[in-house]
Design a protein around this motif. Structure first.
Motif, PDB file in Angstrom:
ATOM      1  N   ASP A  73       0.829  -1.209   0.000  1.00 37.60           N
ATOM      2  CA  ASP A  73       0.000   0.000   0.000  1.00 37.60           C
ATOM      3  C   ASP A  73       0.858   1.252   0.000  1.00 37.60           C
ATOM      4  O   ASP A  73       0.506   2.245  -0.637  1.00 37.60           O
ATOM      5  CB  ASP A  73      -0.940   0.018   1.211  1.00 37.60           C
ATOM      6  CG  ASP A  73      -2.125  -0.910   1.044  1.00 37.60           C
ATOM      7  OD1 ASP A  73      -2.339  -1.412  -0.084  1.00 37.60           O
ATOM      8  OD2 ASP A  73      -2.835  -1.143   2.039  1.00 37.60           O
ATOM      9  N   LYS A  74       1.994   1.206   0.691  1.00 41.90           N
ATOM     10  CA  LYS A  74       2.891   2.371   0.704  1.00 41.90           C
ATOM     11  C   LYS A  74       3.485   2.605  -0.686  1.00 41.90           C
ATOM     12  O   LYS A  74       3.610   3.742  -1.128  1.00 41.90           O
ATOM     13  CB  LYS A  74       3.991   2.182   1.746  1.00 41.90           C
ATOM     14  CG  LYS A  74       3.462   2.223   3.174  1.00 41.90           C
ATOM     15  CD  LYS A  74       4.551   2.041   4.174  1.00 41.90           C
ATOM     16  CE  LYS A  74       4.053   1.933   5.588  1.00 41.90           C
ATOM     17  NZ  LYS A  74       2.840   2.536   5.983  1.00 41.90           N
ATOM     18  N   TRP A  98       0.784   4.143  -2.773  1.00 38.43           N
ATOM     19  CA  TRP A  98       0.579   5.541  -2.409  1.00 38.43           C
ATOM     20  C   TRP A  98       1.658   6.428  -3.045  1.00 38.43           C
ATOM     21  O   TRP A  98       1.347   7.483  -3.602  1.00 38.43           O
ATOM     22  CB  TRP A  98       0.569   5.693  -0.882  1.00 38.43           C
ATOM     23  CG  TRP A  98       0.401   7.113  -0.443  1.00 38.43           C
ATOM     24  CD1 TRP A  98       1.355   7.951   0.053  1.00 38.43           C
ATOM     25  CD2 TRP A  98      -0.806   7.882  -0.510  1.00 38.43           C
ATOM     26  NE1 TRP A  98       0.817   9.186   0.306  1.00 38.43           N
ATOM     27  CE2 TRP A  98      -0.507   9.173  -0.029  1.00 38.43           C
ATOM     28  CE3 TRP A  98      -2.106   7.605  -0.936  1.00 38.43           C
ATOM     29  CZ2 TRP A  98      -1.462  10.178   0.044  1.00 38.43           C
ATOM     30  CZ3 TRP A  98      -3.054   8.611  -0.866  1.00 38.43           C
ATOM     31  CH2 TRP A  98      -2.731   9.875  -0.377  1.00 38.43           C
ATOM     32  N   LYS A 102       1.033   9.403  -5.703  1.00 39.94           N
ATOM     33  CA  LYS A 102       1.508  10.772  -5.495  1.00 39.94           C
ATOM     34  C   LYS A 102       2.386  11.237  -6.652  1.00 39.94           C
ATOM     35  O   LYS A 102       2.323  12.400  -7.051  1.00 39.94           O
ATOM     36  CB  LYS A 102       2.272  10.883  -4.161  1.00 39.94           C
ATOM     37  CG  LYS A 102       1.399  10.687  -2.927  1.00 39.94           C
ATOM     38  CD  LYS A 102       0.283  11.695  -2.828  1.00 39.94           C
ATOM     39  CE  LYS A 102       0.740  12.991  -2.221  1.00 39.94           C
ATOM     40  NZ  LYS A 102      -0.374  13.948  -2.038  1.00 39.94           N
ATOM     41  N   MET A 124      -6.788   2.941  -1.476  1.00 40.00           N
ATOM     42  CA  MET A 124      -5.789   3.030  -2.554  1.00 40.00           C
ATOM     43  C   MET A 124      -6.460   2.861  -3.906  1.00 40.00           C
ATOM     44  O   MET A 124      -6.106   3.561  -4.856  1.00 40.00           O
ATOM     45  CB  MET A 124      -4.683   1.994  -2.364  1.00 40.00           C
ATOM     46  CG  MET A 124      -3.617   2.427  -1.395  1.00 40.00           C
ATOM     47  SD  MET A 124      -3.030   4.143  -1.595  1.00 40.00           S
ATOM     48  CE  MET A 124      -2.686   4.264  -3.315  1.00 40.00           C
ATOM     49  N   TYR A 126      -8.044   6.204  -4.760  1.00 38.72           N
ATOM     50  CA  TYR A 126      -7.084   7.228  -5.174  1.00 38.72           C
ATOM     51  C   TYR A 126      -6.491   6.914  -6.550  1.00 38.72           C
ATOM     52  O   TYR A 126      -6.263   7.820  -7.352  1.00 38.72           O
ATOM     53  CB  TYR A 126      -5.980   7.387  -4.126  1.00 38.72           C
ATOM     54  CG  TYR A 126      -6.501   8.029  -2.865  1.00 38.72           C
ATOM     55  CD1 TYR A 126      -6.999   9.329  -2.875  1.00 38.72           C
ATOM     56  CD2 TYR A 126      -6.528   7.340  -1.667  1.00 38.72           C
ATOM     57  CE1 TYR A 126      -7.501   9.926  -1.728  1.00 38.72           C
ATOM     58  CE2 TYR A 126      -7.023   7.920  -0.517  1.00 38.72           C
ATOM     59  CZ  TYR A 126      -7.510   9.207  -0.556  1.00 38.72           C
ATOM     60  OH  TYR A 126      -8.015   9.784   0.582  1.00 38.72           O
TER      61      TYR A 126
END
Length: 133
Positions: A25-26, A29, A33, A66, A69
Motif C-alpha cells: 500500500d505504501k 501511495w 503521489k 488506494m 485514489y
C-alpha cells in the motif's frame, strides 16, 4: 538454497509490516503521489483538494482507499490528456461531484464501525425517551 534466502526476508517483511502497515500500500501511495505530481498544475490543485476532502470524509480505508485514489489519478490523467476543463469535470457543485465519486466505493472498516456505533447510540437514546414517557 534459494528458498532459504527468501524465507528470512519474507519473515522480516512480515514483521516490518506488523509495525508499519502494508508495504505494498505504501508503494501504491507513492506511485499515486508521483502520478498526481506529474499532472498539469490546475488538475493537480483539483486532485489535491479532492484528496484532502476524501481523507476527511472518504468512505474507504487501507487497500480500498488506494483503489479509490488510483481511480482518481486515472480520471484526472485522462481528463488532462483530453484537456477537459476542470469545471466540466466537477460541474457547478464540487460537493455533489465528490459525493457521487465516493458512492462508488464501500465504506471502510473505521467508517462502518463508527456509523454502526452512532446508529446504536441514537437507538438507545430514543428507547430511553420512550421509557421516560
Amino acid at each position: 538454497m534459494t528458498t532459504e534466502s527468501n524465507e528470512p526476508r519474507s519473515r522480516l517483511q512480515q514483521a516490518l509490516e506488523l509495525v508499519t502497515g502494508s508495504l505494498e500500500d505504501k508503494k501504491r501511495w507513492r506511485t499515486y503521489k508521483a502520478r498526481v505530481k506529474a499532472l498539469p498544475e490546475n488538475y493537480r490543485i483539483a486532485v489535491e483538494a479532492l484528496e484532502r476532502y476524501l481523507m476527511h470524509f472518504g468512505p474507504a480505508d487501507g487497500t480500498g482507499a488506494m483503489s479509490m485514489y488510483e481511480d482518481l489519478a486515472d480520471l484526472f490523467e485522462q481528463s488532462a490528456a483530453d484537456r477537459t476543463p476542470i469545471r466540466d469535470l466537477f460541474g457547478d457543485d464540487p460537493i455533489e461531484f465528490v459525493e457521487a465519486f465516493m458512492a462508488n466505493y464501500p465504506l471502510g472498516h473505521y467508517r462502518r464501525r463508527e456509523r454502526e456505533r452512532f446508529t446504536s447510540a441514537i437507538t438507545r437514546a430514543a428507547q430511553h425517551d420512550r421509557t421516560q414517557q
